[in-house]
Enzyme design. Structure first.
Site, PDB file in Angstrom:
ATOM      1  CE1 TYR A 115      -3.396  -2.695   0.173  1.00 38.68           C
ATOM      2  CE2 TYR A 115      -3.845  -2.115   2.457  1.00 38.68           C
ATOM      3  CZ  TYR A 115      -4.141  -2.852   1.324  1.00 38.68           C
ATOM      4  OH  TYR A 115      -5.190  -3.759   1.359  1.00 38.68           O
ATOM      5  CE  LYS A 136      -6.142  -7.597   1.236  1.00 38.12           C
ATOM      6  NZ  LYS A 136      -6.330  -6.181   1.505  1.00 38.12           N
TER       7      LYS A 136
END
Ligand code: FBP
Length: 242
Positions: free
Chosen positions: A137, A167
């Site tokens: 992220y 992810k």
């Protein structure tokens, strides 16, 4: 390792680490109870992502479902883009983990420290043959974390650091996401679920994610913040394994 997080090369996991990351504002009287969410995972035969504390107290009653133990985490109280390690790989193995999860914040001023901590975890996971799922992220004052190029960069960083699955947040455009998948190459791409949306919209998003070449999703709020969780999971599975 007894259980696989993958079936026919595809992955669906329920994320339930929000009690640490976001706090009680994500919960209601049902999903505040970890058993409620673990029951959804069990009934739908879907793997789950937990922090150590929840895994220790609740997972022993649900040992048939695949478990991903998240090894680091932070709150949203501190306003810092650093996620410290809070669980070891050894402990995750004791808990019955089938994979480990780790968040990195590329672009944060703590990036170097997080990469270095991640590298130790990644190497230890190899000793146990445990797959590594990286939550990549991008974060920082001048970073637009929704920018497709930044998301592709985030995925590539995780590949470079030795992750098996990355992810990332879905950029909202399937062609842009296809470039993220290209950049990941042998590392499989998983999309996060994001905040709760209408079921039809969520299925549309799932289709776009899979059309872009991703290998699946790790979904939190869009599953356990709704009453008909099982219905949605069934539809999501039909798309992933179509
Ligand atoms: P959702 O599917 O609910 O978006 O969960 C995905 C997730 O990555 C969780 O694992 C994590 O708790 C949370 O989002 C962190 O998101 P952020 O850092 O954007 O608050």
């Amino acid at each position: 390792m007894n259980k696989k997080i993958e079936r026919e090369g595809k992955v669906l996991l329920i994320a339930y680490d929000h009690g640490l990351e976001h706090g009680p504002s994500d919960f209601n009287l049902d999903n505040v109870n970890p058993d409620h969410v673990l029951n959804i995972a069990e009934e739908s035969e879907t793997g789950i992502v937990l922090q150590k504390g929840i895994a220790e107290k609740y997972y022993p009653s649900y040992k048939d479902i695949p478990l991903v133990v998240k090894l680091n985490g932070k709150t949203c109280l501190g306003n810092t883009n650093y996620s410290p390690q809070v669980c070891s790989v050894d402990k995750a193995v004791d808990l019955g983990a089938d994979a480990i999860g780790y968040t990195i914040y590329p672009g944060s001023k703590h990036e170097g420290k997080m990469f270095s901590e991640f590298s130790k975890v990644q190497e230890k996971a190899r000793d146990y043959d445990l797959p590594v799922i990286t939550w990549s992220y991008p974060r920082g004052p001048s970073i637009n974390e929704h920018d497709p190029d930044i998301i592709s960069y985030a995925a590539r960083i995780a590949l470079e650091l030795g992750s098996d699955y990355v992810k990332v947040k879905y950029p909202g455009d399937k062609n842009a996401f296809a470039w993220t998948v290209e950049n990941s190459d042998k590392q499989k791409v998983l999309s996060s679920g994001g905040s709760k949306m209408e079921p039809d919209k969520f299925i549309e998003k799932t289709k776009e994610v899979m059309d872009a070449g991703a290998s699946g999703l790790v979904i939190g709020r869009n599953i356990w913040q709704r009453e008909k969780s099982l219905e949605l999971i069934k539809k999501v599975k039909n798309v992933i394994w179509s």
